[in-house]
Motif scaffolding. Structure first.
Motif, short mmCIF file in Angstrom:
data_model
loop_
_atom_site.label_atom_id
_atom_site.label_comp_id
_atom_site.label_asym_id
_atom_site.label_seq_id
_atom_site.Cartn_x
_atom_site.Cartn_y
_atom_site.Cartn_z
N ILE A 26 0.84 -1.20 0.00
CA ILE A 26 0.00 0.00 0.00
C ILE A 26 0.87 1.25 0.00
O ILE A 26 0.62 2.20 -0.74
CB ILE A 26 -0.97 -0.03 1.19
CG1 ILE A 26 -2.01 -1.13 0.98
CG2 ILE A 26 -1.63 1.34 1.40
CD1 ILE A 26 -2.86 -1.44 2.19
N THR A 27 1.93 1.23 0.79
CA THR A 27 2.86 2.36 0.83
C THR A 27 3.49 2.60 -0.54
O THR A 27 3.59 3.75 -1.00
CB THR A 27 3.94 2.12 1.90
OG1 THR A 27 3.30 1.98 3.17
CG2 THR A 27 4.96 3.24 1.94
N GLU A 28 3.89 1.52 -1.22
CA GLU A 28 4.48 1.66 -2.56
C GLU A 28 3.48 2.22 -3.57
O GLU A 28 3.84 3.06 -4.40
CB GLU A 28 5.03 0.32 -3.04
CG GLU A 28 6.30 -0.12 -2.33
CD GLU A 28 7.47 0.83 -2.54
OE1 GLU A 28 7.62 1.40 -3.66
OE2 GLU A 28 8.25 1.02 -1.59
N VAL A 29 2.23 1.77 -3.50
CA VAL A 29 1.20 2.31 -4.39
C VAL A 29 1.07 3.81 -4.18
O VAL A 29 1.01 4.60 -5.13
CB VAL A 29 -0.16 1.61 -4.15
CG1 VAL A 29 -1.29 2.36 -4.85
CG2 VAL A 29 -0.11 0.16 -4.62
N LEU A 30 1.04 4.23 -2.92
CA LEU A 30 0.89 5.65 -2.60
C LEU A 30 2.12 6.46 -3.02
O LEU A 30 1.99 7.58 -3.52
CB LEU A 30 0.58 5.83 -1.12
CG LEU A 30 -0.78 5.24 -0.72
CD1 LEU A 30 -0.92 5.18 0.80
CD2 LEU A 30 -1.92 6.02 -1.35
N VAL A 56 4.57 10.33 -8.86
CA VAL A 56 4.97 10.47 -10.26
C VAL A 56 3.82 10.99 -11.12
O VAL A 56 4.02 11.85 -11.98
CB VAL A 56 5.46 9.10 -10.81
CG1 VAL A 56 5.83 9.21 -12.28
CG2 VAL A 56 6.62 8.57 -9.99
N TYR A 57 2.61 10.52 -10.86
CA TYR A 57 1.49 10.83 -11.76
C TYR A 57 0.48 11.81 -11.18
O TYR A 57 -0.24 12.46 -11.93
CB TYR A 57 0.78 9.54 -12.19
CG TYR A 57 1.71 8.70 -13.01
CD1 TYR A 57 1.91 8.98 -14.36
CD2 TYR A 57 2.44 7.67 -12.45
CE1 TYR A 57 2.79 8.25 -15.13
CE2 TYR A 57 3.33 6.93 -13.20
CZ TYR A 57 3.51 7.22 -14.54
OH TYR A 57 4.39 6.50 -15.28
N ALA A 58 0.41 11.92 -9.86
CA ALA A 58 -0.58 12.81 -9.25
C ALA A 58 0.08 13.93 -8.46
O ALA A 58 -0.60 14.84 -8.01
CB ALA A 58 -1.52 12.01 -8.34
N GLY A 59 1.39 13.85 -8.28
CA GLY A 59 2.13 14.89 -7.58
C GLY A 59 2.45 14.52 -6.14
O GLY A 59 1.84 13.65 -5.54
#
Length: 134
Positions: A101-105, A110-113
């Motif tokens: 979950i931490t890696e997803v966040l 990269v893509y959402a800032g």
């Protein structure tokens, strides 16, 4: 067709949705439904039927994969912290680790800032701390 698919097709959207919500979100999902009872009970039905009875019940992605996508989308929005908390818990319920979950966040930077990633990480930290004290 598997027995599970046959059983799923015989259920109504509402029945599929209730089953999926319970499996994915457990009590957290039910709390949302209960909170809608006195203001918008029909909206609770829509939540059961569309996202959970139709979308989450589809073949093609596991619940684990669907929660990765949901966590990423909610974090990227940057305006859905209450929903993100519920889906971080749901991710844990369907087999994601805290590290995943931490890696997803972190990927959201990269893509959402960075603000979206930071907000998501702090939301996850809050959920993880709450769950560790229960």
């Amino acid at each position: 067709m598997t027995n599970e698919n046959q059983r799923s097709e015989q259920m109504t959207r509402l029945e599929r949705g209730k089953l999926a919500l319970n499996e994915i979100d457990g009590q957290a999902g039910q709390n949302v439904i209960d909170a809608l009872a006195d203001i918008a009970p029909d909206f609770a039905t829509y939540l059961f039927e569309f996202p959970f009875g139709d979308i989450y019940a589809r073949p093609g992605l596991s619940l684990r994969d669907r929660e990765i996508a949901t966590i990423a989308a909610l974090a990227a929005m940057g305006t859905a912290a209450p929903q993100l908390k519920i889906h971080i818990e749901a991710g844990l319920n369907v087999g994601l680790s805290k590290d995943e979950i931490t890696e997803v966040l972190m990927q959201m930077a990269v893509y959402a800032g960075f603000p979206a990633a930071l907000n998501g990480l702090f939301t996850a930290k809050e959920v993880f701390e709450t769950l560790s004290t229960e």
